[in-house]
Design an enzyme around this catalytic site. Structure first.
Site, short mmCIF file in Angstrom:
data_model
loop_
_atom_site.label_atom_id
_atom_site.label_comp_id
_atom_site.label_asym_id
_atom_site.label_seq_id
_atom_site.Cartn_x
_atom_site.Cartn_y
_atom_site.Cartn_z
CB CYS A 454 -11.81 -21.87 52.50
SG CYS A 454 -11.56 -23.01 53.51
CG HIS A 827 -14.24 -25.21 51.21
ND1 HIS A 827 -13.16 -24.81 51.14
CD2 HIS A 827 -15.21 -25.12 49.98
CE1 HIS A 827 -13.47 -23.81 50.06
NE2 HIS A 827 -14.53 -24.01 49.46
#
Length: 996
Positions: A454, A827
């Site tokens: 990510c 994330h």
């Protein structure tokens, strides 16, 4: 005597009178009596018991039978013979069409009086055959319960040998067809009791004959895995599983999941129907069997089955949390389904609309069960927030609903996620996502997460949304001798023109992978960005020529053109220059060095540093939707760069220096963002200097991007161990170092240094301070005097005469957010919008572009939220508030685009001209062919997947009414009964909905 008894029973006398007369007849029956009279009395009592139209008549018949069986055993044995019983069982009793329903009760009653008789074995043999025949005829739940009661009381009548195995299988078949036709609570409770009697008989048989268990379970699986078009098997089958010893579970599940004769469709049907069993109110260990089978399927990598079943059933399981009687089992299954479904957010997101309503219902219930479930549910939700961060708009209502509930720590969350994952090998699930049917409604394309990638996805999307950079990359000609840039061009082209909802950046990842990065581990997106830009720059700089063609402006001077074309694309787009000066405080000699940068790394001021108030650091000021007019006497503000701005010395007066300004997007009279301070009113406009005073300070302990930039540009005192070696003094001396921006980049990249090393814990920690992000930023750039005069002639607002500084305006275009508390975990996702020159300006008047208000700039350009495969519409409000709602979600890397103010800038004019004449860049032939082929392939894949999915979905047991549980709880607050959605509420109808 039989005539007397019949006359009494049939008479119209009151029951108490008839009862007295019957008592006399019964007392007389205890005396010795001839065989004929006994037969007559037995026939009458049999008739009364089997065909009596009132309960009273049946009770009299029963009482007489018991007396004769006890006091006249020989005559009773002779009457209760095998032939008579065979006739009862095969032909029934009573007139045709009105056969008695009490034959089995009658036989059970009579058996107790012939157990020791010579004919007992013959009767048992007969019953063993007849009960098997009866069960094969699929009797009603009531009749089946009577058979079970008979066999439980008289186990000698249970079939033996092979017949016993067949009997168990047929009994399970019967249970599979049980249906409760009434919705009354009494009838439902009676039905549940009947089911328990039948399954209890199976338990009794299995205890004495364990060899019958596995064949029985095989028959059960055959029933629930059947794909034939027929009525779904009854949830009453759940009552069978509860009696299977748990020590057999591992072997049973292993055999099932490794049986090649069981198709995926059959397995999906079976597990889907088992999951429906969570609504069975009296089952034990059902949740354990469901979870065991789900784990077994994961062990043999049947992920497609698990995905389809989870997505089709999870909402129904969730709805059962409303009912206290099944809540514990439903919650266990829900926990496993969610915690194991870690490859995609789909399952969790299906529940988001229902969570606030369920939480409200459980709080209203106010029971121990509800309180415990709320805490477990909150823990589960926070695990999902942690695993699937980056959806602030979706999560906000859920977060509001559970904000008062305990929050698990990160170690607990990681433990839960780690122990429940289907597989530790994430690449095994790569082919199962993204499960997106079509492109996002935004028209944008997502990027597949290839295993903690990510950090790369968010950077690529931010670069892609930098439209000037994207157009330049897409305009590269074929054979440009820049392998990495070519791969980026292909990736951008697919993001622009692919029909897929998300594409894989695998090829670009392998080409741009920093060699020191650990595969599969989370990385720092800022570190990756710096490495990527440096690679692209060096690749072009070392001779791999760039073939970018921009339309040349007729007004562009050859000198400036030559200067721009000598730069690499990375320098043109992201390169800025900064002058670092060091002044010896003894001899006042100044040494200077100019260096280039592609991003500014902004440290946070120490917690005891005062960035507002009387310090010389100039605070952020909030302006309405208009351009800032610099004070006419601003030259007084633009003083020596050597004014100390970090910490004023004693007795020194704080003198303002160059300010970093912001433009917020509130309308006049609208409540200002508290982080931006007070808006500028009429009084403030009269005294421009007041705009830079205390009233514009942000609240204490708050931070803003201009605060961090001002801190970065503030002089630093070099003393003690950090003394400067002055060449003129030829010794170490106290000195002062200052950085000044001398050339503003086209795209300004700001990295907020949130990760620092904690020497106490020997770990890197994250600074979670909320930093307000201005949508428009005004940056001071140091320019030469002759350049200042030139700028002033073209745009008086851009420079301040005599100051040496020019103000450059930047518009926010991307924000990369890090969710988590460590750089090694968490994330990344990003907010982006596409800033161009065409939107911020209106129609030209007299050849001069008309500037739009900053309010228009913010509203007219759509914000998007990029989170791996998911792309959704968003807003600047969401960007501003994300950390307020989710403290671990903090802005990390910011992209600003320079707003063209100087008409002499070659780059802005060339880009604008190219955009007007050509729109989106045209791609070379090979790239267009590759995209076209992939789009055709995607359509073929869609057709194939649709066929396969239709087969899977049609095989799944239908459960279309699951949402009624939640809707009923919303609308129905009054009722009675302990099995209702809330304690004491729901009514009998809701109980029927629960079970059936």
């Amino acid at each position: 005597m039989d005539k007397i008894l019949e006359a009494v029973v049939m008479s119209s006398y009151p029951n108490n009178v008839k009862q007295g007369l019957v008592r006399r007849v019964i007392e007389a029956a205890k005396q010795p009596m001839d065989s004929e009279q006994c037969w007559s009395m037995l026939e009458l009592s049999t008739k009364l018991y089997l065909t009596g139209d009132t309960k009273y008549k049946r009770e009299v018949g029963k009482e007489v039978l018991e007396v004769y069986g006890h006091y006249h055993p020989e005559e009773f044995e002779e009457f209760f013979n095998v032939r008579f019983l065979l006739s009862l069982l095969q032909e029934g009793y009573g007139p045709l069409g009105k056969r008695s329903h009490y034959v089995l009760d009658y036989i059970q009653l009579g058996l107790q009086f012939v157990l020791e008789s010579p004919s007992a074995n013959s009767i048992f043999s007969l019953l063993r055959i007849e009960v098997l025949r009866k069960v094969c005829e699929r009797p009603s739940p009531k009749q089946c319960a009577k058979i079970s009661k008979l066999l439980t009381q008289h186990p000698q009548c249970i079939p033996t040998g092979k017949h016993q195995l067949l009997f168990c299988q047929q009994l399970i078949r019967c249970i599979g067809q049980f249906q409760c036709v009434s919705e009354g609570e009494e009838e439902i409770m009676e039905f549940l009791e009947q089911v328990n009697k039948v399954s209890g008989l199976l338990q009794r048989i299995w205890r004495t004959q364990t060899s019958a268990i596995l064949p029985s379970l095989k028959e059960l699986f055959t029933i629930i895995s059947s794909t034939e078009e027929q009525e779904a098997p009854s949830n009453a089958l759940a009552s069978v599983v509860q009696f299977v010893p748990l020590e057999l579970m591992d072997g049973v599940i292993r055999n099932l999941t490794n049986d090649d004769s069981i198709t995926d469709v059959q397995m999906m049907m079976a597990i889907g129907r088992m999951i429906d069993w969570v609504s069975w109110p009296l089952g034990k260990n059902i949740d354990k069997w469901i979870i065991a089978l789900l784990k077994g399927l994961a062990a043999v990598k049947k992920f497609s089955i698990l995905i389809e079943v989870t997505l089709s059933k999870i909402e129904k399981v969730f709805s059962k949390l409303l009912y206290p009687i099944v809540r514990e089992g439903a919650l266990s299954v829900l926990q496993y389904m969610l915690l194991s479904f870690q490859h995609s957010h789909e399952a969790f997101h299906l529940l988001l609309p229902h969570i606030p309503r369920l939480v409200a219902s459980l709080k209203k219930e106010d029971s121990n069960s509800a309180t415990s479930s709320l805490e477990q549910l909150a823990e589960l939700i926070h695990c999902m927030f942690f695993r699937f961060s980056g959806f602030p708009d979706l999560y906000e209502p859920v977060l509001e609903a559970v904000k008062a509930l305990p929050i698990p720590n990160e170690d607990r969350i990681k433990h839960l996620l780690g122990q429940n994952a289907w597989t530790s090998q994430k690449n095994e699930l790569a082919c199962f996502y993204p499960r997106l049917a079509s492109k996002s409604e935004t028209g944008k394309i997502g990027l597949i997460n290839l295993g903690n990638t990510c950090y790369m996805n968010s950077i690529i999307q931010s670069l892609f949304m930098a439209s000037d950079f994207r157009h330049s990359v897409l305009n590269l000609t074929e054979g440009n001798s820049q392998p990495l840039m070519t791969k980026l061009q292909w990736l951008f082209a697919f993001l622009e023109h692919s029909q897929r909802p998300a594409i894989s950046p695998e090829s670009f990842l392998s080409a741009s992978w920093p060699p020191w990065f650990t595969p599969g581990a989370q990385q720092d997106c800022s570190e990756y960005l710096k490495y990527l830009l440096d690679r692209l720059h060096e690749e072009e700089k070392t001779g791999k020529r760039i073939y970018q063609k921009l339309k040349e402006s007729s007004l562009t001077s050859q000198a400036v053109e030559h200067h721009c074309l000598n730069k690499t694309l990375i320098e043109k787009m992201f390169g800025g220059k900064m002058m670092t000066k060091i002044r010896c405080l003894k001899c006042l000699n100044v040494s200077s060095r100019e260096e280039v940068f592609t991003d500014l790394s902004l440290a946070f001021p120490p917690s005891d540093s005062n960035v507002c108030g009387s310090t010389p650091i100039l605070p952020v000021e909030e302006i309405g939707p208009q351009f800032i007019e610099p004070p006419e006497n601003a030259g007084q503000l633009m003083g020596s760069p050597w004014i100390q701005r970090k910490a004023p010395m004693a007795n020194d007066h704080a003198t303002p220096s160059v300010s970093v300004e912001t433009l917020c997007s509130q309308e006049q009279g609208e409540a200002a963002n508290p982080i931006c301070g007070n808006g500028v009113g009429v009084d403030a406009a009269k005294d421009p200097l007041s705009n830079f005073g205390e009233q514009a300070c942000a609240p204490k302990d708050s931070r803003s991007v201009p605060d961090l930039i001002n801190y970065f540009l503030s002089p630093e005192r070099l003393t003690a161990e950090n003394k400067y070696h002055c060449e003129k003094c030829a010794s170490l001396q106290d000195a002062e170092k200052v950085a000044e921006l001398t050339e503003g980049p086209h795209y300004l990249i700001l990295t907020l240094l949130r990760f620092s090393f904690d020497p106490r814990t020997m770990k890197r920690k994250k600074i979670l301070d909320n930093v307000s992000i201005p949508v428009v930023l005004k940056l001071p750039i140091l320019v030469a005097p002759e350049e200042t005069e030139e700028v002033c002639q073209h745009g008086k607002d851009s420079a301040v005469p005599g100051s040496g500084f020019m103000t450059v305006v930047y518009d926010l275009c991307s924000v990369v957010v890090h969710s988590g508390i460590s750089s090694e975990s968490g994330h990344y996702y990003c907010y982006s919008r596409e800033c161009t020159d065409s939107v911020p300006h209106g129609q030209p008047q007299d050849g001069v572009p008309k500037p739009a208000s900053d309010k228009q700039l913010d509203l007219e350009i759509q914000w998007y939220l990029f989170n791996d495969t998911r792309v959704s519409f968003s807003s600047f409000e969401s960007v501003s508030n994300v950390t307020s709602f989710f403290p671990k979600d903090t802005a990390y890397v910011l992209f600003y685009r320079q707003r063209p103010e100087r008409q002499s800038c070659l780059l802005h004019e060339a880009l604008a001209e190219a955009g007007r004449l050509h729109g989106e860049p045209s791609l070379h032939k090979d790239l267009m062919e590759a995209i076209s082929k992939d789009n055709i392939l995607f359509l073929q894949e869609q057709e194939k997947e649709a066929r396969n999915r239709a087969a899977y979905i049609s095989a799944l047991p239908k459960s279309p009414l699951w949402w009624r549980d939640l809707d009923r709880d919303k609308d129905d607050d009054s009722s009675s009964g302990g099995c209702s959605p809330a304690a004491g509420g729901g009514g009998s109808g809701s109980f029927h909905g629960l079970v059936f």
